[in-house]
Design an enzyme around this catalytic site. Sequence first.
Site, PDB file in Angstrom:
ATOM      1  N   ASP A  14       0.864  -1.170   0.000  1.00 19.87           N
ATOM      2  CA  ASP A  14       0.000   0.000   0.000  1.00 19.87           C
ATOM      3  C   ASP A  14       0.906   1.226   0.000  1.00 19.87           C
ATOM      4  O   ASP A  14       1.525   1.554   1.019  1.00 19.87           O
ATOM      5  CB  ASP A  14      -0.899  -0.030   1.239  1.00 19.87           C
ATOM      6  N   LEU A  15       0.992   1.899  -1.138  1.00 18.79           N
ATOM      7  CA  LEU A  15       1.917   3.024  -1.264  1.00 18.79           C
ATOM      8  C   LEU A  15       1.508   4.227  -0.426  1.00 18.79           C
ATOM      9  O   LEU A  15       2.302   5.146  -0.235  1.00 18.79           O
ATOM     10  CB  LEU A  15       2.041   3.434  -2.737  1.00 18.79           C
ATOM     11  N   ASN A  41       5.457   5.190 -10.743  1.00 18.01           N
ATOM     12  CA  ASN A  41       4.293   5.105 -11.624  1.00 18.01           C
ATOM     13  C   ASN A  41       3.129   4.453 -10.902  1.00 18.01           C
ATOM     14  O   ASN A  41       2.738   3.342 -11.203  1.00 18.01           O
ATOM     15  CB  ASN A  41       4.640   4.303 -12.887  1.00 18.01           C
ATOM     16  N   SER A  93       1.040  13.667 -15.734  1.00 16.10           N
ATOM     17  CA  SER A  93      -0.145  13.502 -16.574  1.00 16.10           C
ATOM     18  C   SER A  93      -0.380  14.783 -17.347  1.00 16.10           C
ATOM     19  O   SER A  93      -0.118  15.881 -16.838  1.00 16.10           O
ATOM     20  CB  SER A  93      -1.368  13.196 -15.713  1.00 16.10           C
ATOM     21  N   TYR A 106      -6.707  14.704  -8.348  1.00 16.15           N
ATOM     22  CA  TYR A 106      -5.765  14.048  -9.262  1.00 16.15           C
ATOM     23  C   TYR A 106      -4.976  15.075 -10.072  1.00 16.15           C
ATOM     24  O   TYR A 106      -3.738  15.013 -10.126  1.00 16.15           O
ATOM     25  CB  TYR A 106      -6.522  13.103 -10.197  1.00 16.15           C
ATOM     26  N   THR A 108      -4.464  18.253  -9.553  1.00 14.84           N
ATOM     27  CA  THR A 108      -3.597  19.061  -8.686  1.00 14.84           C
ATOM     28  C   THR A 108      -2.340  18.280  -8.315  1.00 14.84           C
ATOM     29  O   THR A 108      -1.220  18.800  -8.386  1.00 14.84           O
ATOM     30  CB  THR A 108      -4.353  19.484  -7.415  1.00 14.84           C
ATOM     31  N   LYS A 110      -0.974  15.761  -9.898  1.00 12.24           N
ATOM     32  CA  LYS A 110      -0.124  15.518 -11.058  1.00 12.24           C
ATOM     33  C   LYS A 110       0.624  16.774 -11.496  1.00 12.24           C
ATOM     34  O   LYS A 110       1.755  16.693 -11.985  1.00 12.24           O
ATOM     35  CB  LYS A 110      -0.952  14.939 -12.209  1.00 12.24           C
TER      36      LYS A 110
END
Length: 199
Positions: A14-15, A41, A93, A106, A108, A110
Amino acid sequence: AAGARHAPLFLRADLTDIAALRSAIDQVRAAHGPITVLLNNAANDTRHSIEETTPESWDAGVAVNLRHQFFAAQAVAPDMRAAGGGSIVNFGSVSWKLKQGGMPVYTTSKSAVQGLTRSLARDLGPHKIRVNTLVPGWVMTERQIKLWVTETSREEIAKGQCIDELLMPDHIASMALFLAADDSAMCTAQDFVVDGGWT
């Protein structure tokens, strides 16, 4: 056994749990030796609206899309210093460059990846550790095709990209290999966009 050191190793972690992330990196190091290439990634681009975003979901989104990239880099930097260099590739992204809505945490996160890359590149550069951002366009993974790619969105991609071809995982992997290899020895603090000319 002597040959076991180079056997493939696949770990689940779990990162968002930094202790678990560090433990997984330690296990990779124990199995394969010092780590000199890191591909950051991992992300979750589940769509979400402004209205439904809570402080808890915001923090969870940042944890899965940004925070782990810093702590993974922190964990492998000593190996790279000792080896006299290395390569860290943070995945970004194009979504925020395209002003894509419907997933504010997401996009923000990225956008922040590129700031993280530049900061790490400056601090780690004296140790010949290069840090770059690989910025994919809309990659046709199984998840994307199943959840979000429609005929309408495919038409939007075709209008936006200069090369009207599907962007596939292999296209991203090829750039990742370039950035991992000595071929990119003097490339650092840069954004490498692979999107068929969309942005």
